[in-house]
Design a protein around this motif. Sequence first.
Motif, PDB file in Angstrom:
ATOM      1  N   VAL A 187      -9.624  16.700 -11.792  1.00 60.81           N
ATOM      2  CA  VAL A 187      -9.342  15.323 -11.389  1.00 60.81           C
ATOM      3  C   VAL A 187     -10.504  14.719 -10.614  1.00 60.81           C
ATOM      4  N   GLY A 188     -11.648  15.373 -10.612  1.00 62.09           N
ATOM      5  CA  GLY A 188     -12.768  14.914  -9.794  1.00 62.09           C
ATOM      6  C   GLY A 188     -13.202  13.492 -10.087  1.00 62.09           C
ATOM      7  N   SER A 189     -13.266  13.117 -11.366  1.00 66.48           N
ATOM      8  CA  SER A 189     -13.711  11.764 -11.703  1.00 66.48           C
ATOM      9  C   SER A 189     -12.727  10.716 -11.183  1.00 66.48           C
ATOM     10  N   SER A 190     -11.433  10.999 -11.275  1.00 68.68           N
ATOM     11  CA  SER A 190     -10.430  10.064 -10.751  1.00 68.68           C
ATOM     12  C   SER A 190     -10.537   9.945  -9.236  1.00 68.68           C
ATOM     13  N   VAL A 191     -10.838  11.041  -8.569  1.00 67.61           N
ATOM     14  CA  VAL A 191     -10.998  11.007  -7.114  1.00 67.61           C
ATOM     15  C   VAL A 191     -12.159  10.088  -6.730  1.00 67.61           C
ATOM     16  N   ILE A 192     -13.275  10.205  -7.421  1.00 73.78           N
ATOM     17  CA  ILE A 192     -14.441   9.381  -7.105  1.00 73.78           C
ATOM     18  C   ILE A 192     -14.142   7.905  -7.362  1.00 73.78           C
ATOM     19  N   ILE A 193     -13.459   7.613  -8.474  1.00 72.42           N
ATOM     20  CA  ILE A 193     -13.129   6.220  -8.794  1.00 72.42           C
ATOM     21  C   ILE A 193     -12.182   5.631  -7.755  1.00 72.42           C
ATOM     22  N   LEU A 194     -11.156   6.388  -7.369  1.00 74.96           N
ATOM     23  CA  LEU A 194     -10.218   5.900  -6.368  1.00 74.96           C
ATOM     24  C   LEU A 194     -10.885   5.750  -5.004  1.00 74.96           C
ATOM     25  N   LEU A 195     -11.788   6.651  -4.680  1.00 75.37           N
ATOM     26  CA  LEU A 195     -12.501   6.541  -3.404  1.00 75.37           C
ATOM     27  C   LEU A 195     -13.316   5.249  -3.359  1.00 75.37           C
ATOM     28  N   ALA A 196     -13.982   4.917  -4.457  1.00 77.25           N
ATOM     29  CA  ALA A 196     -14.738   3.669  -4.509  1.00 77.25           C
ATOM     30  C   ALA A 196     -13.824   2.463  -4.330  1.00 77.25           C
ATOM     31  N   ALA A 197     -12.621   2.528  -4.915  1.00 78.37           N
ATOM     32  CA  ALA A 197     -11.677   1.422  -4.757  1.00 78.37           C
ATOM     33  C   ALA A 197     -11.171   1.327  -3.322  1.00 78.37           C
ATOM     34  N   LEU A 198     -10.888   2.464  -2.701  1.00 78.73           N
ATOM     35  CA  LEU A 198     -10.401   2.456  -1.318  1.00 78.73           C
ATOM     36  C   LEU A 198     -11.437   1.878  -0.364  1.00 78.73           C
ATOM     37  N   GLN A 199     -12.689   2.119  -0.635  1.00 80.02           N
ATOM     38  CA  GLN A 199     -13.743   1.599   0.238  1.00 80.02           C
ATOM     39  C   GLN A 199     -13.919   0.091   0.117  1.00 80.02           C
ATOM     40  N   GLN A 200     -13.307  -0.515  -0.901  1.00 78.45           N
ATOM     41  CA  GLN A 200     -13.397  -1.963  -1.081  1.00 78.45           C
ATOM     42  C   GLN A 200     -12.204  -2.702  -0.461  1.00 78.45           C
ATOM     43  N   VAL A 201     -11.255  -1.976   0.121  1.00 73.16           N
ATOM     44  CA  VAL A 201     -10.116  -2.625   0.773  1.00 73.16           C
ATOM     45  C   VAL A 201     -10.609  -3.306   2.048  1.00 73.16           C
ATOM     46  N   PRO A 202     -10.372  -4.615   2.203  1.00 77.50           N
ATOM     47  CA  PRO A 202     -10.878  -5.326   3.392  1.00 77.50           C
ATOM     48  C   PRO A 202     -10.298  -4.765   4.685  1.00 77.50           C
ATOM     49  N   ASP A 203     -11.163  -4.518   5.659  1.00 78.74           N
ATOM     50  CA  ASP A 203     -10.709  -4.020   6.954  1.00 78.74           C
ATOM     51  C   ASP A 203      -9.854  -5.053   7.684  1.00 78.74           C
ATOM     52  N   GLU A 204     -10.096  -6.352   7.401  1.00 76.01           N
ATOM     53  CA  GLU A 204      -9.328  -7.380   8.103  1.00 76.01           C
ATOM     54  C   GLU A 204      -7.845  -7.282   7.777  1.00 76.01           C
ATOM     55  N   LEU A 205      -7.528  -6.989   6.509  1.00 68.87           N
ATOM     56  CA  LEU A 205      -6.122  -6.877   6.125  1.00 68.87           C
ATOM     57  C   LEU A 205      -5.463  -5.677   6.799  1.00 68.87           C
ATOM     58  N   LEU A 206      -6.176  -4.557   6.853  1.00 69.33           N
ATOM     59  CA  LEU A 206      -5.617  -3.370   7.497  1.00 69.33           C
ATOM     60  C   LEU A 206      -5.439  -3.600   9.000  1.00 69.33           C
ATOM     61  N   ASP A 207      -6.411  -4.286   9.630  1.00 64.50           N
ATOM     62  CA  ASP A 207      -6.293  -4.575  11.062  1.00 64.50           C
ATOM     63  C   ASP A 207      -5.135  -5.517  11.334  1.00 64.50           C
ATOM     64  N   ALA A 208      -4.964  -6.506  10.457  1.00 66.77           N
ATOM     65  CA  ALA A 208      -3.844  -7.444  10.654  1.00 66.77           C
ATOM     66  C   ALA A 208      -2.508  -6.731  10.517  1.00 66.77           C
ATOM     67  N   ALA A 209      -2.397  -5.826   9.541  1.00 66.53           N
ATOM     68  CA  ALA A 209      -1.152  -5.075   9.373  1.00 66.53           C
ATOM     69  C   ALA A 209      -0.921  -4.153  10.554  1.00 66.53           C
ATOM     70  N   ARG A 210      -1.986  -3.575  11.087  1.00 65.44           N
ATOM     71  CA  ARG A 210      -1.847  -2.687  12.241  1.00 65.44           C
ATOM     72  C   ARG A 210      -1.390  -3.473  13.472  1.00 65.44           C
ATOM     73  N   VAL A 211      -1.945  -4.669  13.659  1.00 63.43           N
ATOM     74  CA  VAL A 211      -1.535  -5.508  14.787  1.00 63.43           C
ATOM     75  C   VAL A 211      -0.074  -5.910  14.670  1.00 63.43           C
ATOM     76  N   ASP A 212       0.392  -6.126  13.430  1.00 62.82           N
ATOM     77  CA  ASP A 212       1.792  -6.492  13.209  1.00 62.82           C
ATOM     78  C   ASP A 212       2.738  -5.311  13.356  1.00 62.82           C
ATOM     79  N   GLY A 213       2.197  -4.118  13.643  1.00 63.93           N
ATOM     80  CA  GLY A 213       3.040  -2.957  13.884  1.00 63.93           C
ATOM     81  C   GLY A 213       3.351  -2.135  12.658  1.00 63.93           C
ATOM     82  N   ALA A 214       2.642  -2.347  11.555  1.00 69.37           N
ATOM     83  CA  ALA A 214       2.903  -1.589  10.333  1.00 69.37           C
ATOM     84  C   ALA A 214       2.398  -0.159  10.505  1.00 69.37           C
ATOM     85  N   SER A 215       3.237   0.788  10.107  1.00 68.90           N
ATOM     86  CA  SER A 215       2.844   2.190  10.169  1.00 68.90           C
ATOM     87  C   SER A 215       1.825   2.504   9.084  1.00 68.90           C
TER      88      SER A 215
END
Length: 320
Positions: A187-215
């Motif tokens: 599954v190595g190729s899928s891991v690399i592809i998903l890792l690249a996608a995860l690194q493109q998730v905006p930090d602002e959205l994650l910070d906003a969800a964290r501030v709103d108390g999302a686990s």
Amino acid sequence: MSLAAPASTGTAAPARPPRRRGGSGRHRAWIPLLFISPWLVGFLVFMAYPVVYTGYLSLTDYDVINDPTFLGLDNYRELVSDEKVMLALRNTFVYTLMSVPAQLVFSLVLALLLQRAGRAAGFFRTAFFLPKMTPPVAVGVLLLMLLNGQSGLLNELLGWFGINGPNWTTDPDWVKPGLVVTSLWTVGSSVIILLAALQQVPDELLDAARVDGASWWRRLWHVVLPIISPTIYFIVVVDTIASLQSFTEAYTAFFGAGNTTYSNDAALFYAIYLFQQAFEFLHMGYASAMAVLLFAIVMVVTAVQVMLSRRYVHYTGGAR
């Protein structure tokens, strides 16, 4: 009498248009085709022609030695009544339904862990991808060594926790789960592809969800997964097509070199039965009909996935 210069009318003679270089637009249109001509030739010779010729052979009785004899739809009628075709299709679909979700979840877990690896991420990316370079035949042999019911490494590990491992290679109920476990090796190729996608998730959205108390789980489910859903969709489509055509590992482990020690029927995938008909029994016309059926199945399954993607896959910017 002096000659006076004619009065200027105030209008200048139209300038001559610049002469075009490099020929007309119609001639320049051939330039891109010239650059992609190697791909076009390869596609026509190695893809289009074999597909069309396979469709023709599916209507004939052909044993490779003698000339094809036209049969019409007889091969397709035989497919419907062949019990082994139904068995192979059932095995293939069950394996696909088990392996695709397992590979996706395992790849996503590894990608999430790899995202937190920091400076060691480069090493682990290489370590996860290297098994993908292992020849499939070697993976099939590795399957027998790791999943042996008496001396296999996997059962030895389970024994440390007081679990009596099953007979992965001889019990028909555990043959396909064993093959699924083996598929996680690559599954190595899928891991690399998903890792690249995860690194493109905006930090602002994650910070906003964290501030709103999302686990962490809610951030993953409601923020991360929707954003990387196009990548997940791509991996699901590719893995589904690959699973429907599974051949090498199962054939090496259960059918290679006249193997009669291990259970064969539970590992009889559609591609394996197609190979047997074509190259062991020399029923090339019948095997061609099987190939056409597999092509149709892949097209239908992919079309269903495309329709489902309109509801479950979310593209940034609202594009669909």
